[in-house]
Design a protein around this motif. Sequence first.
Motif, short mmCIF file in Angstrom:
data_model
loop_
_atom_site.label_atom_id
_atom_site.label_comp_id
_atom_site.label_asym_id
_atom_site.label_seq_id
_atom_site.Cartn_x
_atom_site.Cartn_y
_atom_site.Cartn_z
N TRP A 51 6.14 3.50 1.02
CA TRP A 51 4.93 2.67 1.16
C TRP A 51 3.99 3.20 2.23
CZ3 TRP A 51 7.41 -2.90 0.81
CH2 TRP A 51 7.87 -3.07 -0.49
N VAL A 52 4.55 3.90 3.23
CA VAL A 52 3.67 4.45 4.26
C VAL A 52 2.64 5.39 3.63
CG1 VAL A 52 4.19 4.76 6.69
CG2 VAL A 52 5.89 5.40 5.05
N GLU A 53 3.07 6.12 2.61
CA GLU A 53 2.12 7.00 1.93
C GLU A 53 1.24 6.23 0.97
OE1 GLU A 53 1.56 9.83 2.98
OE2 GLU A 53 3.33 9.94 4.24
N LYS A 54 1.89 5.32 0.24
CA LYS A 54 1.15 4.55 -0.76
C LYS A 54 0.00 3.76 -0.14
CE LYS A 54 2.29 1.30 -4.46
NZ LYS A 54 3.39 0.49 -5.00
N TYR A 55 0.25 3.20 1.03
CA TYR A 55 -0.77 2.36 1.67
C TYR A 55 -1.48 3.06 2.83
CZ TYR A 55 1.18 -1.14 -1.32
OH TYR A 55 1.59 -1.81 -2.45
N ARG A 56 -1.49 4.38 2.79
CA ARG A 56 -2.23 5.11 3.82
C ARG A 56 -3.71 5.05 3.47
NH1 ARG A 56 -0.79 9.07 7.38
NH2 ARG A 56 1.22 9.66 6.52
N PRO A 57 -4.56 4.53 4.38
CA PRO A 57 -5.99 4.44 4.05
C PRO A 57 -6.55 5.82 3.70
CG PRO A 57 -5.51 3.27 6.08
CD PRO A 57 -4.25 3.99 5.70
N VAL A 63 -9.52 2.77 8.43
CA VAL A 63 -8.53 2.81 9.52
C VAL A 63 -8.79 1.61 10.43
CG1 VAL A 63 -7.74 4.11 11.52
CG2 VAL A 63 -8.29 5.31 9.40
N ALA A 64 -7.77 0.78 10.58
CA ALA A 64 -7.98 -0.48 11.30
C ALA A 64 -7.82 -0.30 12.81
CB ALA A 64 -6.95 -1.50 10.80
N HIS A 65 -8.50 -1.14 13.56
CA HIS A 65 -8.29 -1.32 15.01
C HIS A 65 -8.74 -0.16 15.89
CE1 HIS A 65 -6.68 -3.63 18.26
NE2 HIS A 65 -5.91 -2.66 18.67
N PRO A 91 2.85 6.51 18.27
CA PRO A 91 3.09 6.73 16.85
C PRO A 91 2.65 5.55 15.99
CG PRO A 91 5.18 6.77 18.10
CD PRO A 91 4.09 6.46 19.06
N GLY A 92 2.33 5.86 14.75
CA GLY A 92 2.02 4.80 13.78
C GLY A 92 0.73 4.05 14.05
N THR A 93 -0.25 4.74 14.64
CA THR A 93 -1.50 4.04 14.95
C THR A 93 -2.68 4.60 14.15
OG1 THR A 93 -1.70 5.50 16.86
CG2 THR A 93 -0.87 3.28 17.28
N GLY A 94 -2.41 5.56 13.28
CA GLY A 94 -3.47 6.04 12.39
C GLY A 94 -4.01 7.43 12.67
N LYS A 95 -3.32 8.21 13.50
CA LYS A 95 -3.86 9.54 13.85
C LYS A 95 -3.85 10.49 12.65
CE LYS A 95 -0.84 10.09 17.08
NZ LYS A 95 -0.10 8.83 16.86
N THR A 96 -2.67 10.64 12.04
CA THR A 96 -2.58 11.54 10.89
C THR A 96 -3.47 11.04 9.76
OG1 THR A 96 -0.32 12.02 11.51
CG2 THR A 96 -0.96 12.64 9.30
N THR A 97 -3.43 9.72 9.56
CA THR A 97 -4.26 9.11 8.51
C THR A 97 -5.72 9.48 8.69
OG1 THR A 97 -2.74 7.26 8.52
CG2 THR A 97 -4.87 6.88 7.49
N THR A 98 -6.21 9.36 9.93
CA THR A 98 -7.62 9.64 10.19
C THR A 98 -7.95 11.11 9.95
OG1 THR A 98 -7.52 7.94 11.88
CG2 THR A 98 -9.43 9.38 11.94
N LEU A 250 2.69 0.77 13.17
CA LEU A 250 2.58 0.24 11.81
C LEU A 250 3.48 1.00 10.84
CD1 LEU A 250 1.33 -1.84 10.02
CD2 LEU A 250 -0.72 -0.46 9.85
N ARG A 251 3.69 2.30 11.12
CA ARG A 251 4.57 3.06 10.23
C ARG A 251 5.97 2.45 10.22
NH1 ARG A 251 5.02 7.67 12.60
NH2 ARG A 251 3.46 8.80 11.44
N ARG A 252 6.42 2.12 11.43
CA ARG A 252 7.75 1.53 11.56
C ARG A 252 7.81 0.19 10.83
NH1 ARG A 252 10.69 0.73 17.19
NH2 ARG A 252 9.28 2.29 18.00
#
Length: 382
Positions: A51-57, A63-65, A91-98, A250-252
């Motif tokens: 789901w971490v991948e499925k729900y990655r913005p 990207v929230a917050h 970790p899990g705050t959106g760095k890779t996602t961004t 959030l990843r966790r």
Amino acid sequence: MRANFGKIHKSGKNKSPNFTQKFSTTQSSPEKSEDEVKRKMAPVLQSSQPWVEKYRPKQVKDVAHQEEVVRVLTNTLETANCPHMLFYGPPGTGKTTTALAIAHQLFGPELYKSRVLELNASDDRGINVVRTKIKTFAAVAVGSGQRRGGYPCPPYKIIILDEADSMTEDAQNALRRTMETYSKVTRFFFICNYISRIIEPLASRCAKFRFKPLSEEVMSSRVLHICNEEGLNLDAEALSTLSSISHGDLRRAITYLQGAARLFGSSITSKDLISVSGVIPPEVVEGLFAVCRSGDFDLANKEVNNIIAEGYPASLLLSQLFDVVVETEDISDEQQARICKCLAKVDKCLVDGADEYLQLLDVASNVIRAVCNMPEEFQYDC
Ligand SMILES: Nc1ncnc2c1ncn2[C@@H]1O[C@H](COP(=O)(O)OP(=O)(O)O)[C@@H](O)[C@H]1O
Ligand SMILES: [Mg+2]
């Protein structure tokens, strides 16, 4: 201690395909073959995709917050003029996602593969790779920037170095020249948890963006969104437990949620989440603290014995006890400080390989002494 706690679960990392796959652009109708593969794999992917991948913005604006980061980067997207960047934060705050989102939004699916090189900690990024692969990719010239298919497609490539703080200092040093020499045709995105582990000459060449730990509301709203999509039932208690055991990561939180959904079905309780997360049940930690507060050493010894017999890891107990202590309001600041000092010492001893039982007993006796206002050290009358 928090760092320890944070290390427990590191699943959901995006695995990038190896370098050769990414670097070699499939010249002959890449979309078609890719689409075919996707279609064939769709049912399998849907059931097993984390789901971490499925729900990655997919877009920077989702990207929230991280409002400040999003604001600056949205500007960057409009002008398509982007400096070297350094994303840092827990970790899990959106760095890779961004980073992935901005690269996708700049180049679109067609050019992405030929313009973006992703390397994360699972790829070899030693000094040799920096000297060869990264340099070769950085040196390739690209055509002049012209919009294609609605994407800005600026005239440079992007190299994303995820978890860059795990690169050796030598490798980082070797990057300095590459960064400078090819800055016209290549931009670097460094992503790391600890900015202090990036050498100053690299850090100073980048625009720096700090990612904040996600607040409880933001975590809850993302988690609820996923629950809605997946048809899960999560009560208010479970939701707040999930936020507190994930510590702004959030990843966790998403990984725990998926684990619990797999094991316990669509109705998930707070207990289910605790059991999949591997944290020590709060009543165990609170029980030990309560016994210590009663001042009875024998009882405390029994409790410590039980904890060891149950196989709970001592270092995890320390970090959870720390949370309990700092949140307790009816003991003085000095008492809290004394306990925290002891927790820190014991944490170090555990890292050095000390015996878990003796160390927990030391914690228990120190907590007793602190809450009962006994002197810090025993005085022996000779
Ligand atoms: N700020 C955020 N907004 C929305 N989703 C997020 C955010 N931060 C993390 N996530 C979720 O957590 C997952 C991991 O995020 P990631 O960007 O890989 O974290 P990291 O900061 O460790 O690189 C993503 O797939 C996404 O679902
Ligand atoms: Mg990451």
